[in-house]
Design an enzyme around this catalytic site. Structure first.
Site, PDB file in Angstrom:
ATOM      1  N   ILE A 173       0.823  -1.206   0.000  1.00 11.64           N
ATOM      2  CA  ILE A 173       0.000   0.000   0.000  1.00 11.64           C
ATOM      3  C   ILE A 173       0.857   1.256   0.000  1.00 11.64           C
ATOM      4  CG2 ILE A 173      -1.681   1.320   1.344  1.00 11.64           C
ATOM      5  CD1 ILE A 173      -2.806  -1.409   2.315  1.00 11.64           C
ATOM      6  N   VAL A 175      -5.967  -7.102   2.022  1.00 13.60           N
ATOM      7  CA  VAL A 175      -5.444  -6.535   0.782  1.00 13.60           C
ATOM      8  C   VAL A 175      -4.281  -7.392   0.290  1.00 13.60           C
ATOM      9  CG1 VAL A 175      -4.406  -4.491  -0.273  1.00 13.60           C
ATOM     10  CG2 VAL A 175      -6.124  -4.226   1.531  1.00 13.60           C
ATOM     11  N   TYR A 195      -2.591  -6.819  17.112  1.00 14.28           N
ATOM     12  CA  TYR A 195      -2.729  -5.959  15.941  1.00 14.28           C
ATOM     13  C   TYR A 195      -3.990  -5.107  16.034  1.00 14.28           C
ATOM     14  CZ  TYR A 195      -3.269  -4.666  11.003  1.00 14.28           C
ATOM     15  OH  TYR A 195      -3.426  -3.973   9.834  1.00 14.28           O
ATOM     16  N   PRO A 254       2.655  -7.902  -0.415  1.00 16.34           N
ATOM     17  CA  PRO A 254       3.712  -8.795   0.060  1.00 16.34           C
ATOM     18  C   PRO A 254       3.554  -9.157   1.533  1.00 16.34           C
ATOM     19  CG  PRO A 254       4.646  -7.137  -1.365  1.00 16.34           C
ATOM     20  CD  PRO A 254       3.210  -6.744  -1.154  1.00 16.34           C
TER      21      PRO A 254
END
Length: 252
Positions: A25, A187, A154, A190
């Protein structure tokens, strides 16, 4: 405010700083900002990942460890006052509350939250001197907006990002500075590939992430970048303190 048009460069003349611009992103947003006419400082702790952006029109790459407060201050001095700060750096821990360790908790809050606190403190004064600016913080739909399995640390940090965003927004709205959060669903980046690999890879690991996306696909980094462009631009002049969910219907 300029009317919407394919011919309008929505960020023309604006100086932007993007963290974690080496991939995913962050990289997509750095490119999108530059395409819209901005001068972009694309930063990442891994200088090698910035190689793909070197030489791109409108983009200047710079190695930056967002866990280094002095390095952030030095960059802010080097760039001078900027118009846009996009805080994209972060890390995703996997696990429930009983899986979490003190070290993981501390690392996540340092990278996912404290780094934004430091970058905002470094770049906000310049925005105030200029009479305005836009800060865009990367949060997440996971746990901060909708409960997500095995995302305790998270999700907690990303909820904190929303709190930070709203605090900055309300304190500086009368001084021309806007602050908004983006909350993506899953999304294709990587980072996602690394998380899938950490769960053993293969279809079962991929299904763990795909099952929460009602659209039947992952989002793209470019789709998130498009929202970041809007929030950075003058088109969003009436938008501040918002939680912008872009998750393919996951949280509906």
């Amino acid at each position: 405010m300029a009317a919407l048009s394919e011919n309008v460069m929505r960020l023309k003349g604006k100086a932007c700083v993007v963290t974690a611009a080496g991939q995913g992103i962050g990289a997509a947003t750095a490119r999108a900002f530059a395409r819209e006419g901005a001068t972009v400082w694309a930063t990442d702790v891994d200088e090698g990942k910035l190689a793909a952006l070197k030489g791109a029109e409108g983009i200047r790459t710079h190695k930056l460890d967002v866990l280094d407060k002095a390095a952030i201050a030095a960059l802010a001095k080097q760039t001078g006052a900027v118009d846009v700060l996009f805080n994209c750096a972060g890390f995703v821990h996997h696990g429930a509350v009983l899986d979490a360790t003190d070290d993981q908790w501390a690392f996540a809050f340092n990278l996912n939250v404290r780094s934004m606190f430091w970058t905002i403190q470094a770049f906000l004064p310049g925005m105030l001197e200029k009479g305005g600016g836009s800060i865009v913080n990367m949060s997440s739909a996971a746990s901060s907006v909708k409960g997500a399995a095995l995302r305790c640390i998270y999700g907690t940090t990303k909820a904190a990002v929303i709190g930070l965003t709203k605090s900055v927004a309300v304190d500086y709205v009368a001084k021309g500075v806007r602050c908004n959060a983006i909350c993506p669903g899953t999304v294709q980046t990587p980072s996602l590939d690394e998380r899938i690999a950490s769960l053993g890879g293969g279809q079962d690991a991929r299904k763990f992430f795909m099952q929460r996306q009602p659209t039947g696909r992952f989002g793209s980094a470019e789709e998130i970048a498009a929202l970041a462009v809007y929030l950075a631009s003058d088109e969003a002049a009436f938008t501040t303190g918002t939680v912008n969910v872009i998750d393919g219907g996951w949280s509906v």
